[in-house]
Scaffold this motif. Structure first.
Motif, PDB file in Angstrom:
ATOM      1  N   UNK A 164       1.051  -1.205   0.112  1.00 13.88           N
ATOM      2  CA  UNK A 164       0.006  -0.008  -0.138  1.00 13.88           C
ATOM      3  C   UNK A 164       0.869   1.209  -0.032  1.00 13.88           C
ATOM      4  N   UNK A 165       1.893   1.226   0.762  1.00 20.53           N
ATOM      5  CA  UNK A 165       3.022   2.350   0.701  1.00 20.53           C
ATOM      6  C   UNK A 165       3.523   2.793  -0.390  1.00 20.53           C
ATOM      7  N   UNK A 166       3.603   1.689  -1.183  1.00 23.79           N
ATOM      8  CA  UNK A 166       4.436   1.756  -2.679  1.00 23.79           C
ATOM      9  C   UNK A 166       3.425   2.216  -3.472  1.00 23.79           C
ATOM     10  N   UNK A 167       2.161   2.063  -3.643  1.00 24.11           N
ATOM     11  CA  UNK A 167       1.424   2.134  -4.435  1.00 24.11           C
ATOM     12  C   UNK A 167       1.241   3.591  -5.291  1.00 24.11           C
ATOM     13  N   UNK A 168       1.320   4.612  -4.656  1.00 23.52           N
ATOM     14  CA  UNK A 168       1.397   6.038  -5.176  1.00 23.52           C
ATOM     15  C   UNK A 168       2.782   6.445  -5.439  1.00 23.52           C
ATOM     16  N   UNK A 169       3.615   5.670  -5.436  1.00 24.35           N
ATOM     17  CA  UNK A 169       4.986   5.893  -5.637  1.00 24.35           C
ATOM     18  C   UNK A 169       5.413   6.578  -7.277  1.00 24.35           C
ATOM     19  N   UNK A 170       6.541   7.294  -7.382  1.00 24.57           N
ATOM     20  CA  UNK A 170       6.690   7.483  -8.718  1.00 24.57           C
ATOM     21  C   UNK A 170       7.137   6.321  -9.632  1.00 24.57           C
ATOM     22  N   UNK A 171       7.633   5.164  -9.051  1.00 25.30           N
ATOM     23  CA  UNK A 171       8.173   4.065  -9.724  1.00 25.30           C
ATOM     24  C   UNK A 171       6.706   3.440 -10.147  1.00 25.30           C
ATOM     25  N   UNK A 172       5.809   3.290  -9.322  1.00 27.35           N
ATOM     26  CA  UNK A 172       4.578   2.631  -9.922  1.00 27.35           C
ATOM     27  C   UNK A 172       4.042   3.550 -10.928  1.00 27.35           C
ATOM     28  N   UNK A 173       3.860   4.686 -10.683  1.00 27.14           N
ATOM     29  CA  UNK A 173       3.078   5.786 -11.704  1.00 27.14           C
ATOM     30  C   UNK A 173       3.785   5.758 -13.050  1.00 27.14           C
ATOM     31  N   UNK A 174       5.234   5.680 -13.006  1.00 28.47           N
ATOM     32  CA  UNK A 174       5.767   5.801 -14.142  1.00 28.47           C
ATOM     33  C   UNK A 174       5.726   4.463 -15.022  1.00 28.47           C
ATOM     34  N   UNK A 175       5.581   3.422 -14.321  1.00 29.69           N
ATOM     35  CA  UNK A 175       5.246   2.211 -15.279  1.00 29.69           C
ATOM     36  C   UNK A 175       3.921   2.075 -15.874  1.00 29.69           C
ATOM     37  N   UNK A 176       2.953   2.600 -15.037  1.00 33.46           N
ATOM     38  CA  UNK A 176       1.565   2.723 -15.702  1.00 33.46           C
ATOM     39  C   UNK A 176       1.546   3.598 -16.768  1.00 33.46           C
ATOM     40  N   UNK A 177       2.119   4.828 -16.630  1.00 34.96           N
ATOM     41  CA  UNK A 177       2.270   5.969 -17.436  1.00 34.96           C
ATOM     42  C   UNK A 177       2.913   5.501 -18.972  1.00 34.96           C
ATOM     43  N   UNK A 178       4.258   4.660 -18.703  1.00 34.48           N
ATOM     44  CA  UNK A 178       4.626   4.503 -19.777  1.00 34.48           C
ATOM     45  C   UNK A 178       4.000   3.274 -20.751  1.00 34.48           C
ATOM     46  N   UNK A 179       3.244   2.563 -20.005  1.00 32.75           N
ATOM     47  CA  UNK A 179       2.332   1.707 -20.705  1.00 32.75           C
ATOM     48  C   UNK A 179       1.143   2.382 -21.329  1.00 32.75           C
ATOM     49  N   UNK A 180       0.553   3.333 -20.788  1.00 30.98           N
ATOM     50  CA  UNK A 180      -0.379   4.228 -21.538  1.00 30.98           C
ATOM     51  C   UNK A 180       0.173   4.645 -22.637  1.00 30.98           C
ATOM     52  N   UNK A 181       1.478   5.304 -22.592  1.00 32.76           N
ATOM     53  CA  UNK A 181       1.899   6.101 -23.616  1.00 32.76           C
ATOM     54  C   UNK A 181       2.136   4.930 -24.989  1.00 32.76           C
ATOM     55  N   UNK A 182       2.804   3.986 -24.567  1.00 32.49           N
ATOM     56  CA  UNK A 182       2.809   2.878 -25.577  1.00 32.49           C
ATOM     57  C   UNK A 182       1.714   2.415 -26.265  1.00 32.49           C
ATOM     58  N   UNK A 183       0.494   2.269 -25.325  1.00 25.57           N
ATOM     59  CA  UNK A 183      -0.901   1.958 -25.965  1.00 25.57           C
ATOM     60  C   UNK A 183      -1.452   2.904 -26.854  1.00 25.57           C
ATOM     61  N   UNK A 184      -1.033   4.464 -26.562  1.00 30.69           N
ATOM     62  CA  UNK A 184      -1.580   5.497 -27.352  1.00 30.69           C
ATOM     63  C   UNK A 184      -0.679   5.307 -28.761  1.00 30.69           C
ATOM     64  N   UNK A 185       0.402   5.212 -28.787  1.00 31.92           N
ATOM     65  CA  UNK A 185       1.292   4.803 -30.023  1.00 31.92           C
ATOM     66  C   UNK A 185       0.647   3.754 -30.841  1.00 31.92           C
ATOM     67  N   UNK A 186       0.369   2.706 -30.054  1.00 33.48           N
ATOM     68  CA  UNK A 186      -0.178   1.461 -30.738  1.00 33.48           C
ATOM     69  C   UNK A 186      -1.747   1.651 -31.296  1.00 33.48           C
ATOM     70  N   UNK A 187      -2.073   2.719 -30.766  1.00 33.74           N
ATOM     71  CA  UNK A 187      -3.684   2.927 -31.207  1.00 33.74           C
ATOM     72  C   UNK A 187      -4.778   1.971 -30.589  1.00 33.74           C
ATOM     73  N   UNK A 188      -4.323   1.546 -29.170  1.00 30.21           N
ATOM     74  CA  UNK A 188      -4.736   0.699 -28.557  1.00 30.21           C
ATOM     75  C   UNK A 188      -6.017   1.424 -27.705  1.00 30.21           C
TER      76      UNK A 188
END
Length: 248
Positions: free
Chosen positions: A193-217
């Motif tokens: 729970x303490x890790x959930x809102x960390x920059x490391x977790x946020x960055x991983x989800x952000x990068x995947x979203x950016x990839x999905x956008x490039x792939x038009x998913x």
């Protein structure tokens, strides 16, 4: 709909008439009126021409989409298949890689989960990469943050256990339920729970979203199988047939 009908009509004309007959600009108003009436009469007498045109149009659109998707996969291959942070399961040394973009609140993702598991078990030579792509609201994001945090803290086995449990979960997602779930697997729920809102977790989800956008998913589940994008749920039999096809 209008664009499709217009394109179909033009294609139907091209199937029904010689090319020079389509040069309406060379006709007088009277000739154009006669021409249009003749075309209408022809299509009324031969409606199959329109169906043939629809089939040809659909084939061309599918081929164009497949080609565009292959280019998208090729241009983003490193981040799709080897981003360095996404969970890798199945056979890590498999000859075929299957990538899945998923959302824990997606009903079709839940259906696909068992199909993918069966594919990995029966085939035995498939490498699976899981991309966290929460797009269905706050509960989706909460579940993904928890799963990613668990992976970062406790490793792939912990992630796999939570991934399976979250896919089987049919109740509302909240932090109390997530911590209770983690505890059943012997994980440190408070640390996750303490890790959930960390920059490391946020960055991983952000990068995947950016990839999905490039792939038009835009929806889940979406799969990448080698060089091909597969948008939507696929049953086991279809996935195995596609895998066999890729192997040649």
């Amino acid at each position: 709909m209008f664009r499709t009908l217009a394109a179909t009509s033009v294609m139907a004309l091209s199937l029904a008439l010689p090319a020079h007959a389509l040069d309406l600009s060379a006709m007088t108003d009277e000739e154009r009126a006669i021409f249009r009436e003749e075309v209408r009469a022809y299509l009324m007498d031969n409606p199959q021409v329109i169906m043939d045109a629809v089939a040809v149009l659909e084939q061309r659109e599918q081929a164009a989409q497949a080609q565009a998707d292959q280019s998208l996969v090729s241009d983003n291959a490193d981040e799709i298949f080897n981003d360095g942070y996404s969970f890798v399961g199945g056979n890590p040394d498999g000859d075929i890689t299957l990538v899945e973009f998923l959302d824990y609140r997606c009903g079709y993702c839940k259906r696909a989960h068992g199909e993918v598991a069966k594919l990995l078990e029966t085939d035995g030579n498939i490498r699976l990469v899981v991309k966290e792509f929460p797009i269905l609201g706050e509960q989706s994001l909460l579940a993904s943050r928890f799963a990613v945090a668990a992976k970062q803290i406790a490793g792939d086995e912990a992630y796999k256990a939570l991934n399976d449990a979250l896919m089987a979960m049919n109740s509302d997602v909240n932090i109390r339920a997530l911590k209770r779930m983690a505890s059943t697997f012997g994980l440190d729920a408070d640390a996750i729970e303490a890790r959930m809102d960390s920059e490391e977790v946020t960055d991983e989800i952000r990068r995947t979203r950016a990839l999905a956008q490039r792939l038009q998913i835009t929806g889940t589940p979406t799969f990448v199988l080698q060089d091909e994008l597969l948008r939507g749920y696929l049953p086991y039999d279809q996935m195995q047939a596609l895998v066999d096809e890729k192997r040649g």
